[in-house]
Structure formats: structure tokens, C-alpha cells
Design an enzyme around this catalytic site. Structure first.
Site, PDB file in Angstrom:
ATOM      1  N   VAL A   7      32.380  49.755  43.285  1.00  0.00           N
ATOM      2  CA  VAL A   7      33.635  49.092  42.956  1.00  0.00           C
ATOM      3  C   VAL A   7      34.741  49.567  43.896  1.00  0.00           C
ATOM      4  O   VAL A   7      34.761  50.717  44.316  1.00  0.00           O
ATOM      5  CB  VAL A   7      34.067  49.306  41.477  1.00  0.00           C
ATOM      6  CG1 VAL A   7      33.093  48.663  40.520  1.00  0.00           C
ATOM      7  CG2 VAL A   7      34.251  50.760  41.139  1.00  0.00           C
ATOM      8  N   CYS A   8      35.621  48.632  44.236  1.00  0.00           N
ATOM      9  CA  CYS A   8      36.800  48.982  45.030  1.00  0.00           C
ATOM     10  C   CYS A   8      37.932  48.089  44.561  1.00  0.00           C
ATOM     11  O   CYS A   8      37.800  47.374  43.570  1.00  0.00           O
ATOM     12  CB  CYS A   8      36.527  48.856  46.529  1.00  0.00           C
ATOM     13  SG  CYS A   8      36.314  47.185  47.137  1.00  0.00           S
ATOM     14  N   ALA A   9      39.036  48.124  45.266  1.00  0.00           N
ATOM     15  CA  ALA A   9      40.208  47.370  44.833  1.00  0.00           C
ATOM     16  C   ALA A   9      39.921  45.871  44.796  1.00  0.00           C
ATOM     17  O   ALA A   9      40.187  45.203  43.807  1.00  0.00           O
ATOM     18  CB  ALA A   9      41.395  47.679  45.738  1.00  0.00           C
ATOM     19  N   GLU A  39      37.126  46.540  40.913  1.00  0.00           N
ATOM     20  CA  GLU A  39      37.171  47.446  39.755  1.00  0.00           C
ATOM     21  C   GLU A  39      37.527  46.693  38.480  1.00  0.00           C
ATOM     22  O   GLU A  39      36.968  46.953  37.422  1.00  0.00           O
ATOM     23  CB  GLU A  39      38.169  48.576  40.047  1.00  0.00           C
ATOM     24  CG  GLU A  39      38.254  49.640  38.973  1.00  0.00           C
ATOM     25  CD  GLU A  39      39.305  49.339  37.924  1.00  0.00           C
ATOM     26  OE1 GLU A  39      39.093  49.733  36.758  1.00  0.00           O
ATOM     27  OE2 GLU A  39      40.328  48.729  38.262  1.00  0.00           O
TER      28      GLU A  39
END
Length: 101
Positions: A7-9, A39
């Protein structure tokens, strides 16, 4: 089968890393599924995850996510910034699998 979620922005850069991790797993004969998402989307994700890896840009969420997910058997860690920047899928895969041992 091991399920790893990145997950990332926004989910963009982790998609590239996901592909490299899948290539590495395939070449080593490791039975793993790697998916990537923002995320925000993970909060409602119902699929299976043993390892949740965070992009360095959201590392500030690590403690909260560990508190929320580790009691449910999900290992949470932040992807090493250098490995992330170099898109080193092999190293990130090795680090993810090490969390399970």
C-alpha cells in the site's frame, strides 16, 4: 500460497514494485500473490493478506496499522526506502518473506 499487499498513498509506484516482486517470486518458484493498492482502499479490502507492506511515503502510519492488523496475524512493515526507490522487487520480496519466519 503467501499473500502480500503493498500500500502507498496512490498505488501507482507500488504497482511497478508489485510486478518486479512477482517476477522474482516466479523465477525462484515461490508461491506468492502480490497486490498493490492505495492505503485508503485497503481499509475495505476483504481479500487475504499475510504481509502488509507500506510505501515509505506513508511510513507514519506504521504504528497505527501494526496495532490494527498484527493482532489478526498480518505482519506490517515499511518498505526500505532505497529498495523502494530502486524498485528492487527481489529484495522487498525477501524482506517480506523474512517477516513470516
Amino acid at each position: 500460497m503467501i499473500h502480500i499487499t503493498l500500500v502507498c498513498a496512490a498505488g501507482m509506484s507500488t504497482s511497478m514494485l508489485m510486478a518486479k516482486m512477482q517476477q522474482s517470486a516466479k523465477s525462484k518458484g515461490i508461491d506468492v500473490t502480490v497486490i498493490a493498492m492505495p492505503e485508503e482502499k485497503f481499509k475495505t479490502y476483504k481479500g487475504q493478506t499475510e504481509v502488509l507492506l507500506l510505501g515509505p511515503q506513508i511510513s507514519y502510519l506504521e504504528d497505527d496499522l501494526k496495532e490494527k492488523y498484527e493482532p489478526h496475524g498480518i505482519k506490517v512493515a515499511v518498505i526500505d526506502m532505497v529498495d523502494y526507490g530502486m524498485m528492487n522487487g527481489e529484495k522487498v520480496l525477501v524482506d517480506a518473506l523474512a517477516l513470516l519466519s
